[in-house]
Design an enzyme around this catalytic site. Sequence first.
Site, PDB file in Angstrom:
ATOM      1  N   ASN A   9     -14.265 -12.420  41.091  1.00  0.00           N
ATOM      2  CA  ASN A   9     -15.129 -13.347  41.826  1.00  0.00           C
ATOM      3  C   ASN A   9     -14.914 -13.123  43.318  1.00  0.00           C
ATOM      4  OD1 ASN A   9     -16.539 -15.484  42.886  1.00  0.00           O
ATOM      5  ND2 ASN A   9     -15.127 -17.072  42.144  1.00  0.00           N
ATOM      6  N   LYS A  11     -16.613 -14.231  45.781  1.00  0.00           N
ATOM      7  CA  LYS A  11     -17.012 -15.358  46.640  1.00  0.00           C
ATOM      8  C   LYS A  11     -17.861 -14.846  47.814  1.00  0.00           C
ATOM      9  CE  LYS A  11     -13.030 -17.820  44.932  1.00  0.00           C
ATOM     10  NZ  LYS A  11     -12.046 -18.865  45.109  1.00  0.00           N
ATOM     11  N   HIS A  96     -18.330 -23.600  39.297  1.00  0.00           N
ATOM     12  CA  HIS A  96     -17.062 -23.315  39.974  1.00  0.00           C
ATOM     13  C   HIS A  96     -16.658 -24.545  40.777  1.00  0.00           C
ATOM     14  CE1 HIS A  96     -14.151 -21.594  42.713  1.00  0.00           C
ATOM     15  NE2 HIS A  96     -14.032 -20.586  41.872  1.00  0.00           N
ATOM     16  N   GLU A  98     -15.594 -24.871  43.650  1.00  0.00           N
ATOM     17  CA  GLU A  98     -16.131 -24.873  45.027  1.00  0.00           C
ATOM     18  C   GLU A  98     -17.579 -25.366  45.032  1.00  0.00           C
ATOM     19  OE1 GLU A  98     -15.021 -20.822  45.927  1.00  0.00           O
ATOM     20  OE2 GLU A  98     -12.919 -21.434  45.842  1.00  0.00           O
ATOM     21  N   GLU A 168      -9.852 -23.384  35.420  1.00  0.00           N
ATOM     22  CA  GLU A 168      -9.365 -23.144  36.774  1.00  0.00           C
ATOM     23  C   GLU A 168      -8.858 -24.456  37.366  1.00  0.00           C
ATOM     24  OE1 GLU A 168     -11.163 -19.312  38.546  1.00  0.00           O
ATOM     25  OE2 GLU A 168     -12.437 -20.987  39.114  1.00  0.00           O
ATOM     26  N   GLY A 174      -6.834 -20.276  45.106  1.00  0.00           N
ATOM     27  CA  GLY A 174      -6.639 -19.810  46.479  1.00  0.00           C
ATOM     28  C   GLY A 174      -5.392 -20.364  47.139  1.00  0.00           C
ATOM     29  N   SER A 214      -5.161 -18.232  41.450  1.00  0.00           N
ATOM     30  CA  SER A 214      -4.045 -17.439  41.963  1.00  0.00           C
ATOM     31  C   SER A 214      -3.512 -16.402  40.966  1.00  0.00           C
ATOM     32  CB  SER A 214      -2.914 -18.347  42.469  1.00  0.00           C
ATOM     33  OG  SER A 214      -3.388 -19.140  43.554  1.00  0.00           O
TER      34      SER A 214
HETATM   35  P1  PGA Z   1      -8.123 -17.291  43.420  1.00  0.00           P
HETATM   36  O1  PGA Z   1      -9.608 -17.820  43.021  1.00  0.00           O
HETATM   37  O2  PGA Z   1      -7.799 -16.186  42.449  1.00  0.00           O
HETATM   38  O3  PGA Z   1      -8.266 -16.817  44.826  1.00  0.00           O
HETATM   39  O4  PGA Z   1      -7.199 -18.446  43.259  1.00  0.00           O
HETATM   40  C1  PGA Z   1      -9.982 -17.961  41.686  1.00  0.00           C
HETATM   41  C2  PGA Z   1     -11.386 -18.489  41.612  1.00  0.00           C
HETATM   42  O5  PGA Z   1     -11.766 -19.313  42.450  1.00  0.00           O
HETATM   43  O6  PGA Z   1     -12.153 -18.095  40.715  1.00  0.00           O
END
Ligand code: PGA
Length: 264
Positions: A9, A11, A96, A98, A168, A174, A214
């Site tokens: 992903n 982003k 997601h 976000e 998640e 992140g 992460s």
């Molecule tokens: P990350 O993001 O691996 O940077 O924690 C995962 C995601 O948002 O799908």
Amino acid sequence: MRKKIVAANWKMNMTQAEAARFVESLLLELGDIADVEVVIVPPFTAIAKVTEALGKSQNIKIGAQNMHWERNGAFTGEISAALLRDLFVRYVVLGHSERRTLFGETDKIVNRKVRAAHEATLRPIVCVGETLVQRDKGSVEKILSIQLHGSLATLGAKELQETVIAYEPVWAIGTGRNATPEQAQEAHAFIRHTLREMSDETTAERVRLQYGGSVNPENARELMSQPDIDGALVGGASLDPRSFAQIVLSAREEDKTAAPSATV
Ligand code: PGA
């Protein structure tokens, strides 16, 4: 036997030139890998470039990060499932955290999108997960249950089987703080249990559940060797082709018996 699925992903990152370079390096690392399903999820603007760079390779698929639920029409700034199909997109990440927290997506909205995706034969990767406050309150199962029932409402068994669910935990995205393999497995087992209740045993056993939050080359193998973890949705570590390739390779079944990851 569920085939592992590992998705990158990206982003809101990666220009077309960066995307092309990434794919070139990834193909050198992985070849046209067949035993793990790999999905690259670029921003819309780099999708065509990724397809072009993948060339003849058959097994690496393309995903999108979002879509609108309507087929077409006056929805300025939005992208439909049909427009994604036109770019050879096979998967779409929906719900997601976000999108949920920054853009107000509710389970109801996610559900409309999930149904529209299936209608267009796009496979949704539906994200669920609790915040830290919800975990501390002991409401993980309650939250997952609400999100699953809401986001997957009215799906038939076949559609569910063609849906990927990404667990998640919001506090792990992140932050560099991943869920422990035990915490993740516990949540995944609960998700499968909920799917069993919503559908049937065969369906629940077929749905692939990714862990996200992460994930990196050091923790990926141990996470994906848990019985109910069938892959990973990778953000930060997916921007580097070497790291992402290592994560993909650690999803291989024979790796389950390999030495525990370096974090132990
Ligand atoms: P990350 O993001 O691996 O940077 O924690 C995962 C995601 O948002 O799908």
